[in-house]
Design a protein around this motif. Sequence first.
Motif, mmCIF file in Angstrom:
data_model
loop_
_atom_site.group_PDB
_atom_site.id
_atom_site.type_symbol
_atom_site.label_atom_id
_atom_site.label_comp_id
_atom_site.label_asym_id
_atom_site.label_seq_id
_atom_site.Cartn_x
_atom_site.Cartn_y
_atom_site.Cartn_z
ATOM 1 N N ILE A 141 1.599 -0.713 -2.261
ATOM 2 C CA ILE A 141 2.876 -1.179 -2.812
ATOM 3 C C ILE A 141 3.994 -0.975 -1.788
ATOM 4 O O ILE A 141 4.838 -1.864 -1.575
ATOM 5 C CB ILE A 141 3.191 -0.442 -4.123
ATOM 6 N N LEU A 142 4.015 0.199 -1.140
ATOM 7 C CA LEU A 142 5.036 0.471 -0.130
ATOM 8 C C LEU A 142 4.945 -0.519 1.033
ATOM 9 O O LEU A 142 5.970 -1.013 1.518
ATOM 10 C CB LEU A 142 4.870 1.903 0.405
ATOM 11 N N MET A 143 3.727 -0.800 1.470
ATOM 12 C CA MET A 143 3.559 -1.748 2.574
ATOM 13 C C MET A 143 4.012 -3.140 2.160
ATOM 14 O O MET A 143 4.546 -3.896 2.979
ATOM 15 C CB MET A 143 2.096 -1.752 3.021
ATOM 16 N N GLY A 144 3.810 -3.486 0.870
ATOM 17 C CA GLY A 144 4.289 -4.775 0.393
ATOM 18 C C GLY A 144 5.808 -4.835 0.340
ATOM 19 O O GLY A 144 6.416 -5.847 0.719
ATOM 20 N N VAL A 145 6.428 -3.751 -0.110
ATOM 21 C CA VAL A 145 7.892 -3.696 -0.197
ATOM 22 C C VAL A 145 8.531 -3.841 1.180
ATOM 23 O O VAL A 145 9.528 -4.565 1.351
ATOM 24 C CB VAL A 145 8.332 -2.376 -0.865
ATOM 25 N N PHE A 146 7.941 -3.154 2.185
ATOM 26 C CA PHE A 146 8.517 -3.193 3.536
ATOM 27 C C PHE A 146 7.855 -4.246 4.416
ATOM 28 O O PHE A 146 8.016 -4.233 5.632
ATOM 29 C CB PHE A 146 8.391 -1.801 4.184
ATOM 30 N N ARG A 147 7.088 -5.151 3.773
ATOM 31 C CA ARG A 147 6.502 -6.311 4.448
ATOM 32 C C ARG A 147 5.666 -5.906 5.660
ATOM 33 O O ARG A 147 5.798 -6.470 6.744
ATOM 34 C CB ARG A 147 7.604 -7.289 4.862
ATOM 35 N N HIS A 148 4.817 -4.946 5.427
ATOM 36 C CA HIS A 148 3.930 -4.486 6.486
ATOM 37 C C HIS A 148 2.504 -4.941 6.139
ATOM 38 O O HIS A 148 1.897 -4.447 5.196
ATOM 39 C CB HIS A 148 3.982 -2.960 6.613
ATOM 40 N N VAL A 149 1.979 -5.878 6.909
ATOM 41 C CA VAL A 149 0.657 -6.437 6.647
ATOM 42 C C VAL A 149 -0.385 -5.668 7.466
ATOM 43 O O VAL A 149 -0.255 -5.578 8.691
ATOM 44 C CB VAL A 149 0.600 -7.937 7.008
ATOM 45 N N PRO A 150 -1.406 -5.109 6.825
ATOM 46 C CA PRO A 150 -2.421 -4.373 7.573
ATOM 47 C C PRO A 150 -3.265 -5.315 8.426
ATOM 48 O O PRO A 150 -3.466 -6.475 8.061
ATOM 49 C CB PRO A 150 -3.261 -3.715 6.473
ATOM 50 N N PRO A 151 -3.779 -4.840 9.562
ATOM 51 C CA PRO A 151 -4.618 -5.680 10.421
ATOM 52 C C PRO A 151 -6.023 -5.826 9.844
ATOM 53 O O PRO A 151 -6.386 -5.171 8.859
ATOM 54 C CB PRO A 151 -4.637 -4.900 11.741
ATOM 55 N N ALA A 152 -6.830 -6.660 10.496
ATOM 56 C CA ALA A 152 -8.194 -6.897 10.025
ATOM 57 C C ALA A 152 -9.044 -5.633 10.088
ATOM 58 O O ALA A 152 -9.977 -5.473 9.291
ATOM 59 C CB ALA A 152 -8.846 -8.008 10.856
ATOM 60 N N ARG A 153 -8.711 -4.708 10.983
ATOM 61 C CA ARG A 153 -9.529 -3.503 11.120
ATOM 62 C C ARG A 153 -9.323 -2.511 9.973
ATOM 63 O O ARG A 153 -9.896 -1.425 9.990
ATOM 64 C CB ARG A 153 -9.256 -2.820 12.464
#
Length: 274
Positions: A141-153
């Motif tokens: 949720i935090l990564m979505g709020v701050f628009r941080h997209v995780p890499p494929a790894r």
Amino acid sequence: MRYQLIIEADKPHRRYFQDLWVYRELFWFLAWRDILVRYKQTVIGIAWSVIRPLLAMIVFTVVFGVLMGRAEGDPGQYAVVVYAAMLPWQFFANTFQEGANSLLTNAAMISKVYFPRLIVPTTSMIVSLIDFVISLVILAILMGVFRHVPPARVVLLPLFLALGMVTALGAAFWVSALNVKYRDFRYVVPFVVQFGLYISPVGFTSDLVPGNWRLLYSLNPMVGVIDGFRWCLLGADSAMYWPGVFLSLILSFLLFVSGVAFFRGMERDFADVI
């Protein structure tokens, strides 16, 4: 399939580990009991598994990110960096603390009934794993709020979680066995957890450590675990120091194997000493 249960003072390793499989239902029963007891008669219940890492993240973000200037103008992104490290650390700390005291907590059962005692500290990992999954959802949720997209790894994250499990269980096996004979260790464990939090790269990143000290710093096996989590979740924002990861892998394996061997050596006296 039928099993023959042979009770001996000191079983051969092969038969002992067969008994671990035979007693798998006891393992799940104790794990479920720990889950129910963990938040029994609490007002907000399982929400504590969310509140604790969130509060720790806020403190570290304010102290290291804002006051010490590590956030570089973006406290939100720095909060994600901290929370990504809080996940493996909280998992380790909870498993280690609960596992260290597990034999004393189950003293009545250990002194009366035979079963492979290795089951008892291992069940502490299940409760910590549930807390970890809940905290992982909050991180998403935090990564979505701050628009941080995780890499494929990010798909490699379970490998570093497994490394954290091995590290936590190895430490728990050592201290739980020592705690039966030397009760002083119940006072040592909280200090070790608190001290370990500050020397592990939770509120800061490992790249702050000078290059010629990085390998020595990686003697703390949780350094490789925490760096691995950030590398999987944060992509280019988190560099990986591979010699330190390999060193953490070796040390975690040695800690686990030696912990099992030490626990087995002490196990024969648990019922008499506890």
